[in-house]
Design an enzyme around this catalytic site. Sequence first.
Site: not given
Ligand SMILES: *Cc1c(COP(=O)(O)O)cnc(C)c1O
Length: 383
Positions: A48, A100, A171, A196
């Site tokens: 962890r 998101y 983000d 992603k």
């Molecule tokens: C998918 C996404 C998230 C969340 O990520 P996860 O890996 O699905 O928890 C946050 N911000 C954006 C822009 C995303 O496309």
Amino acid sequence: MQFSTKCIHGDGQRFAGDNTGAVSVPIYQTATYAHPEAGKSTGYDYSRLQNPTREQLEKVVACLEGGVDALAFSSGMAAIAALMELFSPGDNIICDCDLYGGTVRLFDNITSKNGVTVTRADCSSQDIAGLIAKNTRAVYIETPTNPMMNVIDIAALAKITRQKGILLIVDNTFLSPYFQNPLSLGADVVVHSGTKFLGGHNDALAGFLVVNSNELSEKLRFIIKTVGSGLAPFDSWLVLRGIKTLPVRMEKSQQNAIAIAKYLQSESKVTKVYYCGIEGGKGYEITKRQARGFGSMITFEVESRALALHILKSVKLIRFAESLGGVETLITYPFTQTHADVPEDLRIKNGITDRVLRLSAGIEDAADLIFDLKQAIDSTPSL
Ligand SMILES: *Cc1c(COP(=O)(O)O)cnc(C)c1O
């Protein structure tokens, strides 16, 4: 070192604990580590806290974003939830109005419950300086935004947050560090859903926080070890492997997106195309200034809800699924999927109607993708 080299070799330092010469970083699938004697440690105590595979991944991501440190989480949402632990009851954060859906759900239900107020603003057009109150600690944005592809001027916003002494959190999932580096434009924290583009193969969940200061790194390291949402060794390895091809995937999927956006613009049943690579379009100039590319996310609106639903049912090669940024082209229906938990008035205000579809271009052949979209659109039963 140039970006592509960093994707393969990180900062060039090899992991010191392995002397086999393994070219691929080993997966340290262990929960704990034996100590040589009382009071001594190998530097590794418990996974962890520390894990060599995760550490290698964190080094590579820090290197790609130009950060002091990067922390790898079990998902993008786990990263954002941990980040919110920086704030205390009574604090305020300002967030962009198009985020998101999962982030909106977190802010509206968890962050607010913990006593942090969240003010929504359109950071691509509103005067943000005027909204910053005494208790405001941070501004939180995505650019381009999900799903409406609004573009926010990061450097201009950073100037304001710096002046006020608050954090700017960006983000950067949609463009990935290959096309955009918010820290170099003045942001303090970069968020990624590593699920992603970084992972890139629709096969693992991951999330990252990248920071520009040791102080933030220390605070967040304390949080990740305490809340325990660090990325597992095998998933760390999958994302490390994915990142090796990030540059070639980003180039190819962008090429495909440009071709698909052009096709969609020529389709009479498509009423709007939102892609920041459309010359003269909304956000084009700012994107050109602050990023090295336009990415591969396209949002488009069709003439009717029935047509939107028909396309989702009729695509064959393209899969109707949530998520984005992988080698497979995916099409999403934000209205009932990714953005279902965004309050309806906000959804409508942002333009997320039941006629809007979001496409993440993969790295297949562009002609095959366009053929698939075209057969889906052309086969619409007359209404
Ligand atoms: C998918 C996404 C998230 C969340 O990520 P996860 O890996 O699905 O928890 C946050 N911000 C954006 C822009 C995303 O496309």
